[in-house]
Scaffold this active site. Sequence first.
Site, PDB file in Angstrom:
ATOM      1  N   ARG A 103      42.597  46.760-104.594  1.00 42.55           N
ATOM      2  CA  ARG A 103      43.566  46.367-105.632  1.00 42.55           C
ATOM      3  C   ARG A 103      44.356  45.198-105.067  1.00 42.55           C
ATOM      4  O   ARG A 103      45.084  45.362-104.085  1.00 42.55           O
ATOM      5  CB  ARG A 103      44.488  47.528-105.981  1.00 42.55           C
ATOM      6  CG  ARG A 103      45.683  47.088-106.805  1.00 42.55           C
ATOM      7  CD  ARG A 103      46.461  48.227-107.391  1.00 42.55           C
ATOM      8  NE  ARG A 103      45.738  48.824-108.493  1.00 42.55           N
ATOM      9  CZ  ARG A 103      46.290  49.630-109.405  1.00 42.55           C
ATOM     10  NH1 ARG A 103      47.576  49.935-109.333  1.00 42.55           N
ATOM     11  NH2 ARG A 103      45.578  50.128-110.385  1.00 42.55           N
ATOM     12  N   HIS A 130      40.941  44.648-114.869  1.00 43.11           N
ATOM     13  CA  HIS A 130      41.157  46.062-114.480  1.00 43.11           C
ATOM     14  C   HIS A 130      40.021  46.900-115.089  1.00 43.11           C
ATOM     15  O   HIS A 130      40.231  47.731-115.969  1.00 43.11           O
ATOM     16  CB  HIS A 130      42.520  46.536-114.974  1.00 43.11           C
ATOM     17  CG  HIS A 130      42.966  47.844-114.396  1.00 43.11           C
ATOM     18  ND1 HIS A 130      42.299  48.484-113.365  1.00 43.11           N
ATOM     19  CD2 HIS A 130      44.033  48.638-114.693  1.00 43.11           C
ATOM     20  CE1 HIS A 130      42.936  49.608-113.072  1.00 43.11           C
ATOM     21  NE2 HIS A 130      43.986  49.733-113.863  1.00 43.11           N
ATOM     22  N   GLN A 133      39.967  50.949-115.484  1.00 48.03           N
ATOM     23  CA  GLN A 133      40.752  51.535-116.568  1.00 48.03           C
ATOM     24  C   GLN A 133      39.944  51.577-117.865  1.00 48.03           C
ATOM     25  O   GLN A 133      40.060  52.508-118.662  1.00 48.03           O
ATOM     26  CB  GLN A 133      42.041  50.733-116.779  1.00 48.03           C
ATOM     27  CG  GLN A 133      42.948  51.321-117.846  1.00 48.03           C
ATOM     28  CD  GLN A 133      43.572  52.648-117.418  1.00 48.03           C
ATOM     29  OE1 GLN A 133      44.046  52.768-116.291  1.00 48.03           O
ATOM     30  NE2 GLN A 133      43.582  53.642-118.297  1.00 48.03           N
ATOM     31  N   ASP A 218      50.244  47.245-123.151  1.00 44.20           N
ATOM     32  CA  ASP A 218      50.524  47.357-121.718  1.00 44.20           C
ATOM     33  C   ASP A 218      51.915  46.766-121.488  1.00 44.20           C
ATOM     34  O   ASP A 218      52.470  46.118-122.386  1.00 44.20           O
ATOM     35  CB  ASP A 218      49.442  46.581-120.932  1.00 44.20           C
ATOM     36  CG  ASP A 218      49.495  46.787-119.420  1.00 44.20           C
ATOM     37  OD1 ASP A 218      50.251  47.669-118.953  1.00 44.20           O
ATOM     38  OD2 ASP A 218      48.789  46.050-118.700  1.00 44.20           O
ATOM     39  N   CYS A 258      47.439  51.953-120.394  1.00 42.75           N
ATOM     40  CA  CYS A 258      46.903  52.319-119.070  1.00 42.75           C
ATOM     41  C   CYS A 258      47.923  53.065-118.212  1.00 42.75           C
ATOM     42  O   CYS A 258      47.530  53.754-117.270  1.00 42.75           O
ATOM     43  CB  CYS A 258      46.387  51.085-118.347  1.00 42.75           C
ATOM     44  SG  CYS A 258      47.663  49.871-117.965  1.00 42.75           S
ATOM     45  N   ARG A 286      40.366  58.750-115.640  1.00 36.92           N
ATOM     46  CA  ARG A 286      40.160  57.857-114.493  1.00 36.92           C
ATOM     47  C   ARG A 286      39.357  58.602-113.424  1.00 36.92           C
ATOM     48  O   ARG A 286      38.450  58.040-112.807  1.00 36.92           O
ATOM     49  CB  ARG A 286      41.511  57.398-113.908  1.00 36.92           C
ATOM     50  CG  ARG A 286      42.328  56.483-114.804  1.00 36.92           C
ATOM     51  CD  ARG A 286      41.673  55.138-114.992  1.00 36.92           C
ATOM     52  NE  ARG A 286      41.438  54.454-113.718  1.00 36.92           N
ATOM     53  CZ  ARG A 286      42.350  53.749-113.056  1.00 36.92           C
ATOM     54  NH1 ARG A 286      43.559  53.584-113.542  1.00 36.92           N
ATOM     55  NH2 ARG A 286      42.043  53.158-111.902  1.00 36.92           N
TER      56      ARG A 286
HETATM   57  N1  NVA Z   1      48.931  45.035-116.283  1.00 38.98           N
HETATM   58  C1  NVA Z   1      49.442  46.023-115.358  1.00 38.98           C
HETATM   59  C2  NVA Z   1      48.505  47.195-115.258  1.00 38.98           C
HETATM   60  C3  NVA Z   1      48.979  48.290-114.327  1.00 38.98           C
HETATM   61  C4  NVA Z   1      47.986  49.410-114.171  1.00 38.98           C
HETATM   62  C5  NVA Z   1      49.656  45.373-114.002  1.00 38.98           C
HETATM   63  O1  NVA Z   1      48.795  44.598-113.579  1.00 38.98           O
HETATM   64  O2  NVA Z   1      50.692  45.634-113.396  1.00 38.98           O
HETATM   65  N1   CP Z   2      46.633  52.571-114.812  1.00 38.48           N
HETATM   66  C1   CP Z   2      46.647  52.405-113.482  1.00 38.48           C
HETATM   67  O1   CP Z   2      45.818  51.702-112.904  1.00 38.48           O
HETATM   68  O2   CP Z   2      47.617  53.116-112.847  1.00 38.48           O
HETATM   69  P1   CP Z   2      48.072  52.992-111.328  1.00 38.48           P
HETATM   70  O3   CP Z   2      48.752  51.649-111.178  1.00 38.48           O
HETATM   71  O4   CP Z   2      49.032  54.140-111.155  1.00 38.48           O
HETATM   72  O5   CP Z   2      46.887  53.097-110.426  1.00 38.48           O
END
Ligand code: NVA
Ligand code: CP
Length: 301
Positions: A103, A130, A133, A218, A258, A286
Amino acid sequence: MMKPKHFISLLDLTSDEFRSLISRATDLKNNRDPNFQPLKGQVLAMIFEKSSTRTRISFETGMTHFGGSAIFLSPRDTQLGRGEPLQDSAKVISSMVDGIMLRTFSHETVTTFAKHSSVPVINGLTGLLHPCQLLADMQTYFEHRGDIAGKTVTWVGDGNNMCHSYINAARVLDFKLNIACPEGYKPNQAIVDAAGNHVAFFNSTEQATKNSDLVVTDVWASMGQEEEQKKRELAFKDLQVNAPAMNAANHDALFMHCLPAHRGEEVTSEVIDGPQSVVFDAAENRLHAQKALLELLLTKE
Ligand code: NVA
Ligand code: CP
């Protein structure tokens, strides 16, 4: 059967592979056998430059269910944070483990790792995409409503990593994606262009959700954009998924997010905690969807 080496983007999957992952995920969920340990002794390295609740727990639990284990790594505690080249890190880490999940802020970090890794690399979220998800979201849609081909999905809000992955899902699974997004926050043009007429843009939330089977949103400020929160609150103030937005959609439309969510900003609590919301099913999925993914990528022939 040929299988993808890495999972960086949904476009790494054919539509058949995507659909079989979904049905395998539902099967693993409904018929859990503790003696089924296809990844016995295997190790997944998980590198998190950003926070996570769902992604970390689902991958770690999935590996444990399958008889393997996962190692949580952060740049702060590894040489990655001190500037060891990605290329060297990918070679070294992949020489010891069976899979690597990352990540990261930059999408290129994940593609560089994949290029130099001898084991499968999984995108656990980048600034661009992502895809994990979407495996869970699509599994959730299929479980509640059947195949999504030919359906209409509406994305409300930022043209961010989740939006990009919805655009890619629309291509692979063949649904229509309506997007309501303010000027200046539109999704990546190349990703939009590649999706052709799967994608259409709308100026208001209610125009976009009209005739929709699934409404998704989101947060307005993603991880790393915290200092833009105030500016974004102004830009996105008319793009809230609320009761009128859901009422404009089909009567059996579902709502997804998400998570984590900001109630009162991108979505009202009435919607996210209401009867059309399947956010907690998707969060649980997930685990199941990624178990199907780990099985596909890590089991040896
Ligand atoms: N768009 C959000 C998704 C978090 C799971 C981010 O990148 O922070
Ligand atoms: N939706 C998602 O990816 O959650 P986290 O940031 O908690 O992993």
